[in-house]
Design a protein around this motif. Structure first.
Motif, mmCIF file in Angstrom:
data_model
loop_
_atom_site.group_PDB
_atom_site.id
_atom_site.type_symbol
_atom_site.label_atom_id
_atom_site.label_comp_id
_atom_site.label_asym_id
_atom_site.label_seq_id
_atom_site.Cartn_x
_atom_site.Cartn_y
_atom_site.Cartn_z
ATOM 1 N N LEU A 67 0.828 -1.213 0.000
ATOM 2 C CA LEU A 67 0.000 0.000 0.000
ATOM 3 C C LEU A 67 0.859 1.258 0.000
ATOM 4 O O LEU A 67 0.483 2.276 -0.586
ATOM 5 C CB LEU A 67 -0.921 0.011 1.221
ATOM 6 N N ALA A 68 2.006 1.200 0.643
ATOM 7 C CA ALA A 68 2.870 2.379 0.754
ATOM 8 C C ALA A 68 3.425 2.823 -0.589
ATOM 9 O O ALA A 68 3.716 4.009 -0.772
ATOM 10 C CB ALA A 68 4.019 2.099 1.724
ATOM 11 N N TRP A 71 0.833 5.358 -1.784
ATOM 12 C CA TRP A 71 0.011 5.867 -0.683
ATOM 13 C C TRP A 71 -0.660 7.191 -0.992
ATOM 14 O O TRP A 71 -1.739 7.465 -0.496
ATOM 15 C CB TRP A 71 0.813 5.941 0.616
ATOM 16 N N LEU A 74 -4.205 6.766 -2.219
ATOM 17 C CA LEU A 74 -5.150 6.026 -1.375
ATOM 18 C C LEU A 74 -6.175 6.955 -0.741
ATOM 19 O O LEU A 74 -5.910 8.151 -0.571
ATOM 20 C CB LEU A 74 -4.391 5.301 -0.252
ATOM 21 N N GLN A 78 -7.165 5.109 4.601
ATOM 22 C CA GLN A 78 -6.057 4.153 4.484
ATOM 23 C C GLN A 78 -4.722 4.821 4.769
ATOM 24 O O GLN A 78 -3.837 4.210 5.355
ATOM 25 C CB GLN A 78 -6.040 3.489 3.112
ATOM 26 N N ILE A 79 -4.578 6.071 4.347
ATOM 27 C CA ILE A 79 -3.352 6.810 4.651
ATOM 28 C C ILE A 79 -3.217 6.954 6.164
ATOM 29 O O ILE A 79 -2.134 6.745 6.716
ATOM 30 C CB ILE A 79 -3.343 8.188 3.953
ATOM 31 N N LEU A 82 -2.126 3.625 7.600
ATOM 32 C CA LEU A 82 -0.699 3.394 7.375
ATOM 33 C C LEU A 82 0.150 4.242 8.325
ATOM 34 O O LEU A 82 1.142 3.776 8.881
ATOM 35 C CB LEU A 82 -0.316 3.697 5.926
ATOM 36 N N LEU A 118 6.390 3.964 5.020
ATOM 37 C CA LEU A 118 5.037 4.423 5.337
ATOM 38 C C LEU A 118 4.961 5.943 5.425
ATOM 39 O O LEU A 118 5.934 6.593 5.793
ATOM 40 C CB LEU A 118 4.564 3.792 6.655
#
Length: 119
Positions: A67-68, A71, A74, A78-79, A82, A118
């Motif tokens: 996901l990063a 990011w 997103l 979700q950010i 993370l 992240l």
């Protein structure tokens, strides 16, 4: 002003919970670093702290790393998640030094590599 903060609390209760967990992890890590581990008390046991940390995370390190990569594209939720994971794993660089090789140790080492990716 207190009322304004209280009014926002339900919307950010999950974030507040993560902040409390992160502060707890950092305090426990500080005590372990300063006074040494105590395997008779779960608050000061590196193994217990490792388990508690992993139990708090909702992503695996591989999922978070994936996901990063994108990011910025997103959804904000979700950010935030993370970022929460980054905060919840702040203490792992110190913690892994106290743990014997094991599957838990390897998972934490993977998180130490993922953490800088992240947001």
């Amino acid at each position: 002003m207190g009322e304004a903060v209280a009014a926002r609390e339900p919307a950010h209760a999950e974030g507040a919970s993560a902040r409390v967990a992160q502060q707890d992890f950092m305090l426990r890590m500080w005590v372990i670093d300063q006074l040494g581990p105590d395997d008779t008390d779960s608050d000061w046991s590196p193994e217990a702290l490792a388990s508690d940390t992993l139990d708090t995370l909702t992503f695996t390190s591989a999922q978070a790393a994936g996901l990063a990569e994108g990011w910025r594209d997103l959804p904000i939720e979700q950010i935030r998640e993370l970022r929460s994971h980054k905060n919840l794993t702040t203490h792992l660089g110190s913690l892994v030094r106290y743990l014997a090789p094991s599957p838990v140790h390897e998972r934490l080492v993977a998180w130490t590599a993922t953490r800088p990716l992240l947001p």
